[in-house]
Scaffold this active site. Structure first.
Site, PDB file in Angstrom:
ATOM      1  N   ARG A  46       0.773  -1.241   0.000  1.00  0.00           N
ATOM      2  CA  ARG A  46       0.000   0.000   0.000  1.00  0.00           C
ATOM      3  C   ARG A  46       0.808   1.297   0.000  1.00  0.00           C
ATOM      4  NH1 ARG A  46      -5.164   0.159   3.619  1.00  0.00           N
ATOM      5  NH2 ARG A  46      -3.648   0.939   5.106  1.00  0.00           N
ATOM      6  N   ASP A  47       2.119   1.246  -0.084  1.00  0.00           N
ATOM      7  CA  ASP A  47       2.904   2.488  -0.121  1.00  0.00           C
ATOM      8  C   ASP A  47       4.168   2.284  -0.960  1.00  0.00           C
ATOM      9  OD1 ASP A  47       3.515   5.148   0.474  1.00  0.00           O
ATOM     10  OD2 ASP A  47       4.612   4.625   2.293  1.00  0.00           O
ATOM     11  N   LEU A  48       4.000   1.693  -2.118  1.00  0.00           N
ATOM     12  CA  LEU A  48       5.151   1.413  -2.973  1.00  0.00           C
ATOM     13  C   LEU A  48       5.591   2.690  -3.679  1.00  0.00           C
ATOM     14  CD1 LEU A  48       6.947  -0.927  -3.787  1.00  0.00           C
ATOM     15  CD2 LEU A  48       5.497  -1.262  -5.765  1.00  0.00           C
ATOM     16  N   ASN A  52      10.947   3.345  -1.021  1.00  0.00           N
ATOM     17  CA  ASN A  52      10.708   2.061  -0.356  1.00  0.00           C
ATOM     18  C   ASN A  52      11.287   0.878  -1.130  1.00  0.00           C
ATOM     19  OD1 ASN A  52       9.476   3.225   1.834  1.00  0.00           O
ATOM     20  ND2 ASN A  52       7.407   2.961   1.047  1.00  0.00           N
TER      21      ASN A  52
END
Length: 88
Positions: A46-48, A52
Site C-alpha cells: 500500500r505504499d510502494l 521504499n
C-alpha cells in the site's frame, strides 16, 4: 531487524538521474518478486514508491533490491480475483 547497506531508489535517482532500461527492468523484476511473496502471505504493501525500494550493495555488478517499510501494509484474504481485508 536486518541491517541493510546501500541506497534507496529515490536517492539513487536523485544522485545519478534516469536508469538505463536494463537497470529499470532488473529493479522492477526484483521488486515484483518481493511483492508476490508478500501477496502469497496475504500482505498488501500500500505504499510502494522509489524510497521504499532499497538497493543493497553486494559484490556483483548489480544490486539486490528489497521492498521496505511495510508500515501501511494491509492484511488481505484472497476471494476469487479480488483482495479484501480490513486490518492495517
Amino acid at each position: 531487524m536486518e541491517l541493510l547497506e546501500g541506497i534507496d531508489l529515490y536517492m539513487h535517482l536523485k544522485q545519478h538521474g534516469q536508469l538505463s532500461i536494463n537497470s529499470a527492468i532488473d529493479i522492477a523484476t526484483q521488486a515484483l518478486g518481493a511483492l508476490q511473496e508478500a501477496h502469497n502471505l496475504g500482505i498488501v504493501h500500500r505504499d510502494l514508491k522509489p524510497s521504499n525500494l532499497f538497493m543493497c550493495r553486494n559484490n556483483w555488478a548489480h544490486h539486490h533490491v528489497k521492498v521496505i517499510d511495510y508500515g501501511l501494509a494491509k492484511g488481505a484474504s484472497i476471494d476469487g480475483d479480488s483482495l479484501t481485508g480490513r486490518g492495517t
